[in-house]
Design a protein around this motif. Structure first.
Motif, PDB file in Angstrom:
ATOM      1  N   ASP A   1       5.575  -0.716  -5.334  1.00  0.00           N
ATOM      2  CA  ASP A   1       5.949  -0.508  -4.054  1.00  0.00           C
ATOM      3  C   ASP A   1       5.618  -1.948  -3.139  1.00  0.00           C
ATOM      4  O   ASP A   1       4.477  -2.161  -2.844  1.00  0.00           O
ATOM      5  CB  ASP A   1       5.077   0.705  -3.439  1.00  0.00           C
ATOM      6  CG  ASP A   1       5.532   1.024  -2.083  1.00  0.00           C
ATOM      7  OD1 ASP A   1       6.404   0.190  -1.603  1.00  0.00           O
ATOM      8  OD2 ASP A   1       5.135   2.114  -1.686  1.00  0.00           O
ATOM      9  N   PRO A   2       6.885  -2.327  -2.769  1.00  0.00           N
ATOM     10  CA  PRO A   2       6.467  -3.804  -2.106  1.00  0.00           C
ATOM     11  C   PRO A   2       5.911  -3.625  -0.691  1.00  0.00           C
ATOM     12  O   PRO A   2       5.453  -4.680  -0.188  1.00  0.00           O
ATOM     13  CB  PRO A   2       8.008  -4.477  -1.990  1.00  0.00           C
ATOM     14  CG  PRO A   2       8.942  -3.256  -1.928  1.00  0.00           C
ATOM     15  CD  PRO A   2       8.218  -2.070  -2.898  1.00  0.00           C
ATOM     16  N   LYS A   3       5.646  -2.606  -0.100  1.00  0.00           N
ATOM     17  CA  LYS A   3       4.980  -2.030   1.059  1.00  0.00           C
ATOM     18  C   LYS A   3       3.421  -2.485   1.164  1.00  0.00           C
ATOM     19  O   LYS A   3       2.850  -2.487   2.025  1.00  0.00           O
ATOM     20  CB  LYS A   3       5.293  -0.964   1.677  1.00  0.00           C
ATOM     21  CG  LYS A   3       6.728  -0.709   2.098  1.00  0.00           C
ATOM     22  CD  LYS A   3       6.868   0.544   2.770  1.00  0.00           C
ATOM     23  CE  LYS A   3       6.843   1.851   1.950  1.00  0.00           C
ATOM     24  NZ  LYS A   3       7.866   1.975   0.685  1.00  0.00           N
ATOM     25  N   LYS A   4       2.979  -2.710  -0.318  1.00  0.00           N
ATOM     26  CA  LYS A   4       1.531  -2.787  -0.546  1.00  0.00           C
ATOM     27  C   LYS A   4       1.482  -4.017  -0.989  1.00  0.00           C
ATOM     28  O   LYS A   4       1.750  -4.553  -2.197  1.00  0.00           O
ATOM     29  CB  LYS A   4       0.958  -1.804  -1.670  1.00  0.00           C
ATOM     30  CG  LYS A   4       1.012  -0.442  -1.164  1.00  0.00           C
ATOM     31  CD  LYS A   4       0.861   0.502  -2.131  1.00  0.00           C
ATOM     32  CE  LYS A   4       0.626   2.065  -1.595  1.00  0.00           C
ATOM     33  NZ  LYS A   4       0.086   3.129  -2.673  1.00  0.00           N
ATOM     34  N   VAL A   5       0.689  -5.075  -0.599  1.00  0.00           N
ATOM     35  CA  VAL A   5       0.554  -6.492  -0.760  1.00  0.00           C
ATOM     36  C   VAL A   5      -0.725  -7.205  -0.603  1.00  0.00           C
ATOM     37  O   VAL A   5      -1.793  -6.410  -0.004  1.00  0.00           O
ATOM     38  CB  VAL A   5       1.638  -7.290   0.231  1.00  0.00           C
ATOM     39  CG1 VAL A   5       2.918  -6.812  -0.064  1.00  0.00           C
ATOM     40  CG2 VAL A   5       1.238  -7.351   1.744  1.00  0.00           C
ATOM     41  N   ILE A   6      -1.104  -7.947  -1.383  1.00  0.00           N
ATOM     42  CA  ILE A   6      -2.190  -9.034  -1.160  1.00  0.00           C
ATOM     43  C   ILE A   6      -1.732 -10.337  -0.541  1.00  0.00           C
ATOM     44  O   ILE A   6      -0.839 -11.018  -1.021  1.00  0.00           O
ATOM     45  CB  ILE A   6      -3.015  -9.253  -2.589  1.00  0.00           C
ATOM     46  CG1 ILE A   6      -3.650  -8.296  -3.190  1.00  0.00           C
ATOM     47  CG2 ILE A   6      -4.062 -10.295  -2.308  1.00  0.00           C
ATOM     48  CD1 ILE A   6      -4.764  -7.678  -2.264  1.00  0.00           C
ATOM     49  N   VAL A   7      -2.172 -10.775   0.761  1.00  0.00           N
ATOM     50  CA  VAL A   7      -1.694 -11.958   1.254  1.00  0.00           C
ATOM     51  C   VAL A   7      -3.003 -12.866   1.420  1.00  0.00           C
ATOM     52  O   VAL A   7      -4.126 -12.641   1.591  1.00  0.00           O
ATOM     53  CB  VAL A   7      -1.212 -11.355   2.726  1.00  0.00           C
ATOM     54  CG1 VAL A   7      -0.858 -12.781   3.555  1.00  0.00           C
ATOM     55  CG2 VAL A   7      -0.188 -10.458   2.693  1.00  0.00           C
ATOM     56  N   TYR A   8      -2.435 -14.067   0.883  1.00  0.00           N
ATOM     57  CA  TYR A   8      -3.399 -15.440   0.959  1.00  0.00           C
ATOM     58  C   TYR A   8      -3.000 -15.948   2.137  1.00  0.00           C
ATOM     59  O   TYR A   8      -1.872 -16.312   2.516  1.00  0.00           O
ATOM     60  CB  TYR A   8      -3.210 -16.073  -0.156  1.00  0.00           C
ATOM     61  CG  TYR A   8      -4.147 -17.464  -0.200  1.00  0.00           C
ATOM     62  CD1 TYR A   8      -5.358 -17.284  -0.299  1.00  0.00           C
ATOM     63  CD2 TYR A   8      -3.522 -18.846   0.380  1.00  0.00           C
ATOM     64  CE1 TYR A   8      -6.146 -18.473  -0.233  1.00  0.00           C
ATOM     65  CE2 TYR A   8      -4.496 -19.773   0.508  1.00  0.00           C
ATOM     66  CZ  TYR A   8      -5.719 -19.839   0.235  1.00  0.00           C
ATOM     67  OH  TYR A   8      -6.410 -20.799   0.351  1.00  0.00           O
ATOM     68  N   THR A   9      -4.054 -16.427   3.043  1.00  0.00           N
ATOM     69  CA  THR A   9      -3.909 -17.322   4.303  1.00  0.00           C
ATOM     70  C   THR A   9      -4.723 -18.387   4.577  1.00  0.00           C
ATOM     71  O   THR A   9      -6.130 -18.031   3.884  1.00  0.00           O
ATOM     72  CB  THR A   9      -3.756 -16.152   5.559  1.00  0.00           C
ATOM     73  OG1 THR A   9      -3.664 -16.816   6.542  1.00  0.00           O
ATOM     74  CG2 THR A   9      -5.083 -15.452   5.744  1.00  0.00           C
TER      75      THR A   9
END
Length: 658
Positions: A351-359
């Motif tokens: 489900d692409p609404k759940k993500v891990i973001v690197y920043t």
């Protein structure tokens, strides 16, 4: 004005911790940011491997896995988002290259090691192995182990598939039977039972497999005829497309936007540098992607169909989406993390609404954040370098200058952090020029551990994207052809002159250091471009062009291998190679040189550094050499990486003090 520390802490407050007990469970300490001090952090704080890496979200979005570093030991962590239940599995000092979910409960771990395997060309090479890990049960099995005709290694084509309701994982290898058969297998993720999907004696580059495990396409490249061919799977293999290229053959990238199309990247011809779809009938589309450079496709995590493209620009990212849900999410991420220097989606659930973001942002060398855009839930997974105080994270800025022939060169300048300058203006600074490898690679705005370490000791650091660098278009790359040791080299010293004219650096206090091609540039800087640098540090640098090509031929057995042809493009006319080989120009060296080389390097052989040392010693020049036991071409091992950084700083501080 928000300070670095405030920005980092404000975000930590906004994005509450994934688990306050994660660090406590592993080390007995909490995750609070390290306190600032007027004394710079130890070099090991910069040189050690990131505290966490390979952070991935399970397909169902319920669990996070990552590789945690503890003093060079690697620990695989499996964390349940809802309950906080955390399990660990040590994998020792394994050189981890990738981590993926094989299904919702088990992981695929890719690692590599140097080995000399009979049947493969050359001496010792870096080979990859793949394991399926069940961290909760503390169990693991090695792919291709005890399978007749195979070494227990893997060669790519990793896919999570579901066949008749059963999770399986694909990987490719070579079966040694006659000249070798290129083989694609799937493995049961629980017991490891293998199943052959495809096998042929043709030189297969890669396959495309649908999520249900059915074969869709494969690409072949014949090193003898130079023909690249694309085959589509129907009742058998049907050739869709073919072209002949010595080096610039196309790439089969993945699925297109619909059930039957494929995505191809072209390196030559009218669509050079662009992505196109090719239909099941063999019709090639117009380019789909955004025009420009640094463009990458984005695939839907569940269907693996093309969902869009991202183009990375110096001033931010540009997107083109076909999937509207993923488009809205990317816009929301950009808005939420406005002010960051760099950010990317590190992992997506099905489900692409759940993500891990690197920043990364001001004062933050890197953080991973879990976001559920359906519920608004946000959790900080952790930081890559929690022991590095925000005040000691130096700012990195984009610069542009003109080369002597008028060509515009882009690069990055890292200045000492304000706390290191202690109230002084960033003027008349000592400089370290740090050219990248490749040479067809590039530096960007992202946190760089080596330049940050130099900056912490009072040095400005210049990372120029000299001609021949990637990311600025085909024409810019081609300007580097034949300029190895020539204009590719003077592009660096032109940057020194530019910074001197700005008053930023002291032109009498300049050092040069680099790895791989950057190592060559460091050697060339003090032998071919005299009067610029006070010392040079070359890590795995090429010193003799003819000897390098001769070694490459011995490794591949082919004078026209793609690697040799690639290097020859940049090296130019062979009759001129001796003039740009630092070993053969060692008598002209006008500054001390430190050579550093991994003993297990299978990209640039150790011989290149030993030849340079002997030539310098014979010429009566100042030279030191360090051989790194068990190290490869990429400074993968933490202990030798720290050893390298400490040796570099000691050498540069001795010969070009800050």
């Amino acid at each position: 004005m928000t300070t670095h520390t405030q920005w980092r802490l404000d975000r930590r407050t906004l994005l509450s911790g994934l688990t306050a007990g994660l660090a406590t469970a592993l080390t007995g300490t909490d995750t609070a940011q390290a306190a600032a001090s007027s004394t710079p952090p130890a070099l090991s704080v910069y040189g050690r491997l990131p505290d966490m890496a390979e952070v991935v979200l399970s397909p169902d979005g319920k669990r996070v896995a990552l590789v945690k570093n503890m003093d060079g030991q690697r620990i695989v962590v499996d964390f349940e988002l809802a309950t906080g239940v955390t399990k660990f599995m040590s994998v020792g000092k394994m050189k981890v290259r990738d981590l993926m979910w094989a299904d919702n409960d088990r992981l695929f771990l890719l690692s590599s090691q140097a080995a000399d395997l009979a049947g493969f060309a050359g001496d010792k090479n870096e080979f990859s192995t793949g394991q399926i890990l069940d961290v909760r049960a503390n169990k693991a099995f090695l792919l291709f182990k005890d399978m007749p005709g195979f070494y227990p290694i893997v060669m790519g084509d990793f896919n999570r598939i579901v066949v008749d309701g059963q999770a399986r994982f694909t990987a490719a290898n070579v079966r040694f039977k006659g000249e070798g058969l290129r083989s694609l297998y799937s493995f049961d993720t629980i017991k490891g039972a293998p199943k052959l999907l495809d096998e042929d004696d043709h030189p297969i580059d890669n396959w495309v497999v649908r999520p249900d495990g059915t074969l869709m396409a494969r690409a072949e490249h014949d090193p003898r005829t130079k023909a690249w061919s694309l085959f589509y799977r129907t009742t058998g293999w049907k050739k869709l497309y073919s072209e002949v290229q010595a080096i610039d053959n196309p790439s089969l990238v993945g699925r297109g936007r619909d059930d039957e199309s494929l995505l191809i990247y072209f390196n030559a011809g009218p669509n050079a540098g662009r992505y196109c779809e090719i239909s099941a009938a063999g019709v090639v589309s117009e380019p789909l992607d955004l025009p420009g450079d640094n463009v990458s496709p984005i695939f839907h995590p569940a269907t693996r169909k093309l969902a869009g493209f991202i183009s990375r620009h110096p001033n931010g990212n540009e997107y083109k989406f076909y999937d509207r849900t993923m488009e809205r999410i990317s816009v929301a991420i950009e808005k939420a993390l406005e002010g960051s220097h760099a950010q990317r989606v590190a992992s997506r659930a099905d489900d692409p609404k759940k993500v891990i973001v690197y920043t990364e942002g001001p004062g933050d060398p890197g953080s991973y954040v879990y976001i559920d855009f359906a519920t608004g839930e946000q959790k900080l997974v952790g930081e890559t370098r929690p022991n590095l105080p925000s005040d000691w994270v130096a700012d990195k800025q984009r610069i542009t200058y003109k080369a002597a022939d008028g060509l515009e060169i882009h690069g990055y300048l890292t200045l000492p952090p304000a706390i290191a300058l202690n109230g002084r203006a960033a003027k008349n600074l000592p400089l370290v020029v740090l050219p990248h490898g490749g040479p067809q690679s590039y530096d960007n705005i992202a946190f760089d551990w080596m330049s940050q370490a130099f900056a912490s000791r009072g040095y400005a650091v210049l990372q120029p994207n000299f001609r021949g660098s990637d990311g600025y278009g085909t024409a810019f790359v081609e300007k580097g052809y034949g300029e190895w040791g020539r204009k590719m080299q003077t592009d660096l010293s032109d940057g020194v002159r530019y910074l001197a004219a700005q008053g930023t650096i002291d032109p009498k206090r300049v050092a040069i250091a680099g790895a791989s091609y950057g190592g060559y540039a460091a050697l060339a800087g003090v032998t071919l471009d005299p009067g610029i640098y006070r010392c040079s540090v070359a890590i795995a640098g090429v010193s003799n062009l003819k000897a390098m090509i001769k070694w490459e031929f011995a490794e591949t057995g082919r004078r026209q291998s793609s690697t040799i042809l690639y290097w020859r493009r940049f090296m130019g006319n062979e009759a001129l190679w001796d003039a740009v080989s630092p070993e053969l120009q060692a008598a002209k060296a006008d500054a001390p040189i430190l050579l550093i080389h991994g003993k297990d390097d299978d990209v640039v052989p150790l011989e290149q550094s030993t030849r340079m040392r002997e030539a310098l010693q014979k010429a009566g020049k100042t030279v030191e050499m360090i051989t790194l036991a068990g190290e490869d071409h990429w400074l993968t091992t933490e202990a030798t990486r720290i050893q390298t950084l400490e040796a570099m700083l000691t050498f540069i501080q001795t010969h070009n003090p800050a």
